[in-house]
Write a protein that holds these residues in place. Structure first.
Motif, PDB file in Angstrom:
ATOM      1  N   UNK A  62      88.567  31.490  42.169  1.00 41.93           N
ATOM      2  CA  UNK A  62      89.782  30.625  42.497  1.00 41.93           C
ATOM      3  C   UNK A  62      89.196  30.037  44.101  1.00 41.93           C
ATOM      4  N   UNK A  63      88.933  30.845  44.775  1.00 42.17           N
ATOM      5  CA  UNK A  63      88.408  30.471  46.348  1.00 42.17           C
ATOM      6  C   UNK A  63      87.267  29.667  46.036  1.00 42.17           C
ATOM      7  N   UNK A  64      86.178  30.099  45.267  1.00 38.78           N
ATOM      8  CA  UNK A  64      85.034  29.541  45.190  1.00 38.78           C
ATOM      9  C   UNK A  64      85.037  28.221  44.571  1.00 38.78           C
ATOM     10  N   UNK A  65      85.978  28.035  43.503  1.00 35.01           N
ATOM     11  CA  UNK A  65      86.037  26.711  42.871  1.00 35.01           C
ATOM     12  C   UNK A  65      86.639  25.569  43.699  1.00 35.01           C
ATOM     13  N   UNK A  66      87.215  26.135  44.839  1.00 31.90           N
ATOM     14  CA  UNK A  66      88.038  25.053  45.723  1.00 31.90           C
ATOM     15  C   UNK A  66      86.928  24.726  46.679  1.00 31.90           C
ATOM     16  N   UNK A  67      85.834  25.345  46.599  1.00 33.44           N
ATOM     17  CA  UNK A  67      84.678  24.710  47.565  1.00 33.44           C
ATOM     18  C   UNK A  67      83.799  23.609  47.179  1.00 33.44           C
ATOM     19  N   UNK A  68      83.804  23.459  45.797  1.00 30.74           N
ATOM     20  CA  UNK A  68      83.271  22.296  45.042  1.00 30.74           C
ATOM     21  C   UNK A  68      83.828  20.869  45.448  1.00 30.74           C
ATOM     22  N   UNK A 119      94.745  27.515  39.028  1.00 27.74           N
ATOM     23  CA  UNK A 119      95.292  28.782  38.712  1.00 27.74           C
ATOM     24  C   UNK A 119      94.474  30.004  38.419  1.00 27.74           C
ATOM     25  N   UNK A 120      95.040  31.068  38.119  1.00 28.16           N
ATOM     26  CA  UNK A 120      94.386  32.381  38.002  1.00 28.16           C
ATOM     27  C   UNK A 120      95.217  33.178  36.840  1.00 28.16           C
ATOM     28  N   UNK A 121      94.315  33.562  35.768  1.00 27.38           N
ATOM     29  CA  UNK A 121      95.132  34.303  34.576  1.00 27.38           C
ATOM     30  C   UNK A 121      94.408  35.574  34.457  1.00 27.38           C
ATOM     31  N   UNK A 122      94.840  36.671  34.118  1.00 30.53           N
ATOM     32  CA  UNK A 122      94.200  37.888  33.496  1.00 30.53           C
ATOM     33  C   UNK A 122      94.783  38.107  32.245  1.00 30.53           C
ATOM     34  N   UNK A 123      93.909  38.138  31.206  1.00 34.60           N
ATOM     35  CA  UNK A 123      94.392  38.416  29.818  1.00 34.60           C
ATOM     36  C   UNK A 123      94.188  39.727  29.523  1.00 34.60           C
ATOM     37  N   UNK A 139      91.866  26.655  35.339  1.00 38.70           N
ATOM     38  CA  UNK A 139      92.223  27.891  35.415  1.00 38.70           C
ATOM     39  C   UNK A 139      90.933  28.946  35.379  1.00 38.70           C
ATOM     40  N   UNK A 140      91.033  29.972  36.305  1.00 41.59           N
ATOM     41  CA  UNK A 140      89.962  31.053  36.037  1.00 41.59           C
ATOM     42  C   UNK A 140      90.720  32.205  35.221  1.00 41.59           C
ATOM     43  N   UNK A 141      90.025  32.571  34.155  1.00 41.84           N
ATOM     44  CA  UNK A 141      90.663  33.533  33.378  1.00 41.84           C
ATOM     45  C   UNK A 141      89.800  34.810  33.251  1.00 41.84           C
ATOM     46  N   UNK A 142      90.377  35.743  33.867  1.00 40.54           N
ATOM     47  CA  UNK A 142      89.602  37.181  33.672  1.00 40.54           C
ATOM     48  C   UNK A 142      90.388  38.008  32.682  1.00 40.54           C
ATOM     49  N   UNK A 143      90.071  39.171  32.301  1.00 43.65           N
ATOM     50  CA  UNK A 143      90.477  40.172  31.109  1.00 43.65           C
ATOM     51  C   UNK A 143      90.440  41.418  31.387  1.00 43.65           C
ATOM     52  N   UNK A 144      91.060  42.103  30.600  1.00 45.59           N
ATOM     53  CA  UNK A 144      91.012  43.820  30.717  1.00 45.59           C
ATOM     54  C   UNK A 144      89.736  44.134  30.075  1.00 45.59           C
ATOM     55  N   UNK A 145      89.267  45.317  30.591  1.00 45.32           N
ATOM     56  CA  UNK A 145      88.263  45.815  30.170  1.00 45.32           C
ATOM     57  C   UNK A 145      87.002  45.181  30.375  1.00 45.32           C
ATOM     58  N   UNK A 146      86.830  44.376  31.283  1.00 43.26           N
ATOM     59  CA  UNK A 146      85.795  43.488  31.679  1.00 43.26           C
ATOM     60  C   UNK A 146      84.329  44.425  31.960  1.00 43.26           C
ATOM     61  N   UNK A 201      91.447  40.788  41.646  1.00 41.10           N
ATOM     62  CA  UNK A 201      90.630  40.145  42.982  1.00 41.10           C
ATOM     63  C   UNK A 201      89.462  39.263  42.513  1.00 41.10           C
ATOM     64  N   UNK A 202      88.853  39.379  41.657  1.00 43.76           N
ATOM     65  CA  UNK A 202      87.800  38.610  41.119  1.00 43.76           C
ATOM     66  C   UNK A 202      88.340  37.361  40.907  1.00 43.76           C
ATOM     67  N   UNK A 203      89.420  37.314  39.970  1.00 40.61           N
ATOM     68  CA  UNK A 203      90.036  35.923  39.649  1.00 40.61           C
ATOM     69  C   UNK A 203      90.317  35.248  40.795  1.00 40.61           C
TER      70      UNK A 203
END
Length: 209
Positions: A159-165, A180-184, A98-105, A153-155
């Motif tokens: 996610x796309x970057x992670x799939x290059x590994x 998966x991608x989350x925004x908290x 999971x890539x987890x972004x968040x509000x007020x980052x 969009x950053x999340x």
């Protein structure tokens, strides 16, 4: 109160109040190798607590944090994030990433106001891993929604970057890993989860499990 004393008091409360209640769980956690089911890559922001948000116990989730919850594409910046991903996927056999972004980052705010990192060259270089997300956001959003859209969009970009590994790509090809991608949303306690079928992030508030 001195910061060190504040931390010591926290440790004391853990030892006298929390640990005794969960002693069996901790003893079980060290009686066998860890088997986390999920790798969560989230922001270093001090307001984010992945274990609390997911109500996870010892050994359930593997977590790495950095400014902006960024994942450099494989080969660009081989280091801590890349090592964590490889170890989690190849050795621990996590089933979900999971890539987890968040509000007020703050990292996303810095991308929108690059002059804010003028005296932080290391941070500025690190944030290049989100420049593609910024480019996308500039094409689809404007005004007050910029931060909201950039966070999402950053999340998606990470996610796309992670799939290059290689470890991730291989595990996904074998059907052993999902990404998966989350925004908290800190203020609301909401976690918006990306639905790739609908191509949008959807709130989990009030959704029956």
């Amino acid at each position: 109160m001195d910061v060190r004393e504040h931390l010591r008091q926290g440790i004391h409360r853990f030892q006298t109040e929390i640990y005794p209640e969960r002693r069996e769980a901790y003893l079980e956690a060290v009686s066998k190798p860890q088997e986390p089911h999920t790798l969560i890559i989230t922001c270093a922001d001090s307001r984010i607590d992945p274990e609390l948000i997911t109500q996870s116990g010892p050994g359930e989730i593997f977590v790495t944090r950095n400014i902006g919850n960024l994942v450099p594409p494989y080969g660009e910046m081989i280091g801590g994030v890349s090592s964590v991903i490889e170890y989690a996927v190849s050795a621990l056999k996590v089933k979900h990433l999971v890539i987890c972004g968040h509000s007020d980052c703050g990292a996303m705010k810095a991308l929108l106001k690059p002059e804010s990192t003028e005296k932080m060259p290391t941070v500025r270089r690190w944030l290049r891993n989100a420049e593609a997300a910024l480019s996308v956001t500039r094409e689809i959003a404007a005004g007050p929604d910029m931060l909201f859209d950039l966070t999402e969009q950053n999340v998606l970009m990470q996610m796309t970057h992670a799939k290059t590994h290689p470890s991730v790509a291989g595990a996904m090809a074998r059907g052993e890993l999902t990404v998966g991608g989350w925004v908290y949303d800190i203020a609301r306690g909401d976690v918006r989860i990306y639905d790739d079928q609908k191509n949008k992030f959807e709130s989990t508030v009030g959704v029956a499990v």
